[in-house]
Scaffold this motif. Structure first.
Motif, PDB file in Angstrom:
ATOM      1  N   ALA B 359       0.841  -1.202   0.000  1.00 19.35           N
ATOM      2  CA  ALA B 359       0.000   0.000   0.000  1.00 19.35           C
ATOM      3  C   ALA B 359       0.876   1.252   0.000  1.00 19.35           C
ATOM      4  O   ALA B 359       1.892   1.310   0.705  1.00 19.35           O
ATOM      5  CB  ALA B 359      -0.919   0.005   1.218  1.00 19.35           C
ATOM      6  N   GLY B 360       0.474   2.250  -0.771  1.00 15.96           N
ATOM      7  CA  GLY B 360       1.273   3.466  -0.907  1.00 15.96           C
ATOM      8  C   GLY B 360       1.261   4.360   0.322  1.00 15.96           C
ATOM      9  O   GLY B 360       2.057   5.316   0.404  1.00 15.96           O
ATOM     10  N   ASP B 361       0.395   4.059   1.280  1.00 10.57           N
ATOM     11  CA  ASP B 361       0.264   4.909   2.468  1.00 10.57           C
ATOM     12  C   ASP B 361       1.622   5.158   3.129  1.00 10.57           C
ATOM     13  O   ASP B 361       1.924   6.263   3.579  1.00 10.57           O
ATOM     14  CB  ASP B 361      -0.678   4.257   3.483  1.00 10.57           C
ATOM     15  CG  ASP B 361      -2.077   4.039   2.898  1.00 10.57           C
ATOM     16  OD1 ASP B 361      -2.178   3.393   1.828  1.00 10.57           O
ATOM     17  OD2 ASP B 361      -3.051   4.527   3.505  1.00 10.57           O
ATOM     18  N   ASP B 362       2.451   4.101   3.195  1.00 14.64           N
ATOM     19  CA  ASP B 362       3.761   4.237   3.833  1.00 14.64           C
ATOM     20  C   ASP B 362       4.703   5.141   3.046  1.00 14.64           C
ATOM     21  O   ASP B 362       5.703   5.620   3.574  1.00 14.64           O
ATOM     22  CB  ASP B 362       4.423   2.868   3.997  1.00 14.64           C
ATOM     23  CG  ASP B 362       3.785   2.110   5.148  1.00 14.64           C
ATOM     24  OD1 ASP B 362       3.128   2.757   5.983  1.00 14.64           O
ATOM     25  OD2 ASP B 362       3.938   0.881   5.192  1.00 14.64           O
ATOM     26  N   PHE B 363       4.392   5.319   1.763  1.00 17.38           N
ATOM     27  CA  PHE B 363       5.210   6.213   0.934  1.00 17.38           C
ATOM     28  C   PHE B 363       4.624   7.623   0.923  1.00 17.38           C
ATOM     29  O   PHE B 363       4.987   8.446   0.093  1.00 17.38           O
ATOM     30  CB  PHE B 363       5.292   5.673  -0.500  1.00 17.38           C
ATOM     31  CG  PHE B 363       5.910   4.309  -0.609  1.00 17.38           C
ATOM     32  CD1 PHE B 363       7.280   4.166  -0.712  1.00 17.38           C
ATOM     33  CD2 PHE B 363       5.126   3.160  -0.594  1.00 17.38           C
ATOM     34  CE1 PHE B 363       7.862   2.912  -0.812  1.00 17.38           C
ATOM     35  CE2 PHE B 363       5.696   1.903  -0.687  1.00 17.38           C
ATOM     36  CZ  PHE B 363       7.066   1.768  -0.788  1.00 17.38           C
ATOM     37  N   GLY B 364       3.695   7.847   1.833  1.00 19.28           N
ATOM     38  CA  GLY B 364       3.103   9.184   1.940  1.00 19.28           C
ATOM     39  C   GLY B 364       2.115   9.480   0.832  1.00 19.28           C
ATOM     40  O   GLY B 364       1.904  10.645   0.489  1.00 19.28           O
ATOM     41  N   CYS B 365       1.515   8.461   0.261  1.00 22.35           N
ATOM     42  CA  CYS B 365       0.653   8.651  -0.904  1.00 22.35           C
ATOM     43  C   CYS B 365      -0.487   7.644  -0.844  1.00 22.35           C
ATOM     44  O   CYS B 365      -0.303   6.480  -1.181  1.00 22.35           O
ATOM     45  CB  CYS B 365       1.506   8.467  -2.162  1.00 22.35           C
ATOM     46  SG  CYS B 365       0.711   8.989  -3.666  1.00 22.35           S
ATOM     47  N   LYS B 366      -1.613   8.101  -0.424  1.00 27.00           N
ATOM     48  CA  LYS B 366      -2.764   7.208  -0.272  1.00 27.00           C
ATOM     49  C   LYS B 366      -3.379   6.874  -1.623  1.00 27.00           C
ATOM     50  O   LYS B 366      -3.271   7.621  -2.583  1.00 27.00           O
ATOM     51  CB  LYS B 366      -3.822   7.867   0.618  1.00 27.00           C
ATOM     52  CG  LYS B 366      -3.411   7.929   2.091  1.00 27.00           C
ATOM     53  CD  LYS B 366      -4.472   8.640   2.945  1.00 27.00           C
ATOM     54  CE  LYS B 366      -3.969   8.985   4.320  1.00 27.00           C
ATOM     55  NZ  LYS B 366      -3.750   7.832   5.194  1.00 27.00           N
ATOM     56  N   GLY B 367      -4.062   5.709  -1.668  1.00 29.90           N
ATOM     57  CA  GLY B 367      -4.837   5.365  -2.855  1.00 29.90           C
ATOM     58  C   GLY B 367      -4.072   4.624  -3.941  1.00 29.90           C
ATOM     59  O   GLY B 367      -4.617   4.362  -5.019  1.00 29.90           O
TER      60      GLY B 367
END
Lengths: 397, 397
Positions: B359-367
């Motif tokens: 999931a991109g959430d950890d890369f600071g990018c949701k969705g």
């Protein structure tokens, strides 16, 4: 303005390094064989033959993708298992692979452990003489290094001085045995008494005090009747920082480990702190090829008979010339009393005889100089007349 | 209590690592060929043949004491000279050996640079999506990471958003191009505009702002018409953090460098800060054998045609199945729009199809989710029906 503390650290070379650079320049001026450089602790004997055999075998026999891939941050499991088994066999411990954390050498082990343990302004006690970078590492980790003198004349632990330094901010005691720069091995009775002291004050202050042992010189002990006590057998809150730099003559390859005693009740927390600190400092993992190497040659050492020869020759000659030297049990250093009060002045005077020896001031111990005898034996032979002349120059006064 | 911040970092694995560990378990349960693991960025192609040839030659031809000895903390002079010359030839810079500082890989380069630059509570701006460890590194160095979104839809730099984030505490802007996880290469026009912005605000706040480029993926660019701008040619206060982990498929060996532009007037101070930070963090020197290696193979790369094949195959198939993907110019990641708002839920759903995507959430990018395509091409072929079925499962709703 960028971070001035690090700028200053980068600009101010250690005086060991300064002397080493002076030596290089001086050799270019008057010839390499005319300068007697005892400044630096770089192993002078090659890695044992097994090292290169093993390196070549590993490269030839291992799938390159697997060989050079990331290992887990703690290090490859089979490497840690092999080393834990070896430690257990040798010292009677019961470590598992998960007690070990592979590192990029002793300095990395120390910075990781200090960052794991220290909260802001907490203290690490160490015993002078001590390796000067301890202070740099402790301060970067947000703490303070508190140095106490060793016992007068012997450089052994002075338990009274250590006790006097312990307070509610004490987080750890850091020892280094065989010691750089004195070569002294701390005896088991003192380690036992130190352990009792740390238990007492951990309890008194309700604040765990750890014992850290910095052990790059463990295998460099020259007499059969000398053993280096394994701190885990004396104290539950023990952490060993080991390095293969000196034992396998691989200082530039950066490989070692941290071993955390599983006898401490907060083991899981301490090990997690080490993993977290390693991550925050940017270590990722220890070099994989050298992890695989030590898995194969963990019980080998370089030919240390040359260091023993050097120690015996220098110790006996310098004593003859009138120098005061505590006979070192290990490592590859002699710590010699300067022939005048100011060791820096004595080190400067020695330069007139082309002798490069490091003033003990940087090791937190005034009045002494360090002689690194990890050098070719013939340089020692050529240097002896200079040591003699230096001693005589003081007698003439 | 030991340092709880590091304990927490050690306990809390990154979600990439969690998924990778789940994958290992799942493979043991249902068979390695049934799980489609796109979780981790470990190069899947071997080091170029020249690497093993050179390693063996170096081992056979070099005096072992010299080969494995400490280098200077900055790295061996001849290694730095060779690399500086190569950079100059390639990018038209005028670096000397003393502009380079050899490191244990990209993470070490970043922690050293951040510790050199940052004073307490100063800020580093980076562009989301970004590598999650940036935050860990910046906070350990006493600073803060400020992430700004990239341009909507393209993942290119959004200069307005960067400008809005700059303030008097801004010490640096950190970019990563080709980007992990989007695969996007930032274009030269935007780098030019970014440089202007940093000049303007360095002046306005009388506080130098540095541009740091994290470049482990520089060589992994698949199309001839794409070039990765060299930041030193656009901005005087540039620092490049380079690593051979991906270009030579040596992630576990930890070798890279920091290059400091000599066009900045405070060059000496910045380089000293880097030396000081490396010392305080416990790096001592980069592994000597791998320093000697990159001196010989600095212009080689692994066979990246496999990554190009994987990118093209996945990009075209996923687009066909209805996924939204920005076509990556480099690195070995696809950043794919999740088929529901919550990318973590989408990543969980993908597991039902044995697809492991982060999931991109950890890369600071949701969705979004990241697909690491540094995998065997046949795994991609086997995984495509699962990607198709996953997409269809959303259409049925």
């Amino acid at each position: 303005m960028i971070n001035q503390k690090n700028v200053e650290l980068g600009r101010r070379r250690s005086s060991i390094r300064e002397l080493f650079e002076y030596g290089k320049k001086r050799k270019a001026e008057i010839g390499g064989d005319k300068v007697f450089d005892f400044s630096i602790g770089n192993p002078s004997v090659p890695a044992p033959a097994e090292v290169h055999t093993a390196l070549k075998e590993i490269i030839e026999q291992t799938d390159p993708v697997a060989l050079h891939s990331y290992t887990s941050a703690q290090g490859d499991f089979s490497v840690r298992k092999t080393l834990a088994d070896y430690i257990n066999k040798r010292f009677g411990t019961s470590l598992t692979a998960d007690c070990l954390y592979m590192t990029c050498g002793a300095a990395a082990s120390l910075t990781i452990v200090m960052n794991a343990l220290l909260n802001k302004d907490e203290e690490i006690i160490t015993v002078a003489p001590y390796f000067p970078e301890y202070k740099v590492f402790a301060e970067h980790a947000g703490g303070r290094l508190v140095a106490v003198d060793s016992a007068d004349g012997t450089f052994q632990l002075d338990l009274n001085r250590i006790e006097a330094a312990i307070n509610c901010r004490t987080k750890a005691v850091l020892i280094n045995s065989p010691n750089n720069p004195s070569g002294v091995v701390y005896n088991a009775d003192d380690i036992k008494r130190l352990a009792k002291l740390l238990e007492k004050y951990s309890h008194k202050f309700s604040n765990a005090i750890y014992l850290i042992s910095d052990e790059p010189y463990r295998e460099l002990v020259f007499d059969k009747d000398i053993t280096v006590p394994y701190i885990m057998n004396y104290y539950a809150r023990s952490i060993v920082c080991y390095s293969y730099s000196k034992s396998l003559s691989l200082p530039g390859e950066r490989i070692g480990y941290i071993a955390v005693s599983n006898k401490m009740k907060e083991f899981e927390e301490v090990y997690a702190g080490i993993c977290g600190a390693g991550r925050a400092l940017g270590f990722v993992c220890a070099p994989n090829l050298f992890q695989q190497l030590v898995k194969r040659v963990y019980d080998k050492t370089s030919d240390i008979s040359i260091y023993k020869h050097n120690r015996d020759r220098l110790y006996s000659a310098l004593t003859d010339y009138g120098y005061t030297v505590v006979r070192p049990d290990g490592a590859f250093y002699l710590f010699v009393k300067a022939l005048e009060e100011d060791a820096r002045a004595f080190s400067e005077k020695a330069k007139q005889f082309e002798l490069l020896v490091v003033a003990g001031d940087d090791f937190g111990c005034k009045g002494y100089v360090r002689i690194s005898y990890c050098v070719a034996p013939d340089m020692i032979e050529r240097a002896l007349p200079a040591f003699k002349a230096l001693a005589e120059s003081y007698k003439q006064k």
